[in-house]
Design an enzyme around this catalytic site. Structure first.
Site, short mmCIF file in Angstrom:
data_model
loop_
_atom_site.label_atom_id
_atom_site.label_comp_id
_atom_site.label_asym_id
_atom_site.label_seq_id
_atom_site.Cartn_x
_atom_site.Cartn_y
_atom_site.Cartn_z
N ASN A 1 1.27 -19.78 -7.90
CA ASN A 1 0.84 -19.87 -6.50
C ASN A 1 0.57 -21.33 -6.12
O ASN A 1 0.11 -22.13 -6.94
CB ASN A 1 -0.37 -18.98 -6.21
N GLU B 1 -1.27 -23.40 -3.13
CA GLU B 1 -2.16 -23.26 -1.96
C GLU B 1 -2.08 -24.47 -1.03
O GLU B 1 -1.47 -25.49 -1.35
CB GLU B 1 -3.59 -23.03 -2.45
N ASN B 2 -2.73 -24.30 0.12
CA ASN B 2 -2.72 -25.34 1.14
C ASN B 2 -4.04 -25.29 1.89
O ASN B 2 -4.60 -24.19 2.07
CB ASN B 2 -1.56 -25.07 2.11
N ALA B 3 -4.53 -26.44 2.35
CA ALA B 3 -5.77 -26.46 3.13
C ALA B 3 -5.63 -25.56 4.35
O ALA B 3 -6.60 -24.94 4.79
CB ALA B 3 -6.07 -27.90 3.56
N CYS C 1 2.34 -17.26 -2.75
CA CYS C 1 1.96 -16.58 -4.00
C CYS C 1 2.94 -16.90 -5.12
O CYS C 1 4.10 -17.28 -4.85
CB CYS C 1 1.98 -15.07 -3.79
N GLU D 1 4.51 -14.86 -7.01
CA GLU D 1 5.67 -13.96 -7.03
C GLU D 1 6.78 -14.46 -6.12
O GLU D 1 7.95 -14.48 -6.48
CB GLU D 1 5.26 -12.54 -6.57
N CYS E 1 0.40 -8.88 -3.62
CA CYS E 1 0.01 -8.67 -2.22
C CYS E 1 1.17 -8.04 -1.43
O CYS E 1 2.31 -7.96 -1.92
CB CYS E 1 -0.40 -10.00 -1.59
N CYS F 1 4.39 -10.08 -0.96
CA CYS F 1 5.21 -10.18 -2.18
C CYS F 1 5.92 -8.86 -2.46
O CYS F 1 7.07 -8.85 -2.91
CB CYS F 1 4.36 -10.61 -3.37
#
Ligand code: THU
Length: 167
Positions: A61, A63-65, A72, A74, A111, A114
């Protein structure tokens, strides 16, 4: 009228009972999870896939602010594999997760986004994905990712089905 839908069919096993192929994919997914970029959730997910042409991809995964911008493990992995090998279907997928630096005892479920991406891959290649959700104490095994997505939206829904629903 009440209707019942039988959709969820899966097996459970311990990590040591996994087939050897999946054990190797678990190791790769674990390595990939170490490369996760998850400074906001500290929830590191790793995924590994085996393709029909025997190539293997793993991802994590990112992430971003601005949270919706992240992705994700997947989908990172699926799209990475599909982008590199568009002719080859995904045969197997393994997902692992670390919560606060420790691999989870019980599996984490992919999720909804995905699941939808996995469904598209199964439909695109007309091939089921054998999915293993890994936990240090228990793993769950699904013969098709469709089990995880009842009443799925797919290409058929883009066509008119009004006549069928009147039958
Ligand atoms: N995450 C995944 O990578 N896969 C899933 O199926 C569930 C959630 C990630 C997204 C986010 O970076 C973090 O886990 C917490 O939601």
């Amino acid at each position: 009228m009440e209707k019942k839908l039988k959709v969820l069919s899966y097996k459970t096993c311990t990590p040591s009972e996994l087939p050897e192929t999946d054990k190797s994919l678990v190791e790769l997914a674990k390595e990939a999870s170490e490369k996760s970029y998850a400074p906001y959730s500290n929830f590191k997910v790793g995924c590994a896939v085996l393709l029909e042409d025997r190539s293997i991809y793993a991802g994590s995964n990112q992430e971003n602010a601005s949270s919706p911008c992240g992705t994700c493990a997947e989908r990172t992995t699926l799209y990475y594999a599909n982008a590199e090998h568009p002719e080859s279907a995904i045969k197997r997928m393994v997902i692992v997760a670390q919560r606060d630096g420790k691999f989870t005892d019980y599996p984490v479920s992919p999720c909804g986004l995905c699941r939808q991406a996995m469904l598209e891959s199964e439909n695109r290649y007309n091939r089921r994905i054998h999915l293993t959700l890994y936990g240090e104490k228990e793993c769950l095994i699904f013969g098709t990712t469709k089990s995880l997505l009842p009443f799925q939206f797919d290409a058929q829904d883009l066509l008119s089905n009004d006549e069928d629903s009147e039958e």
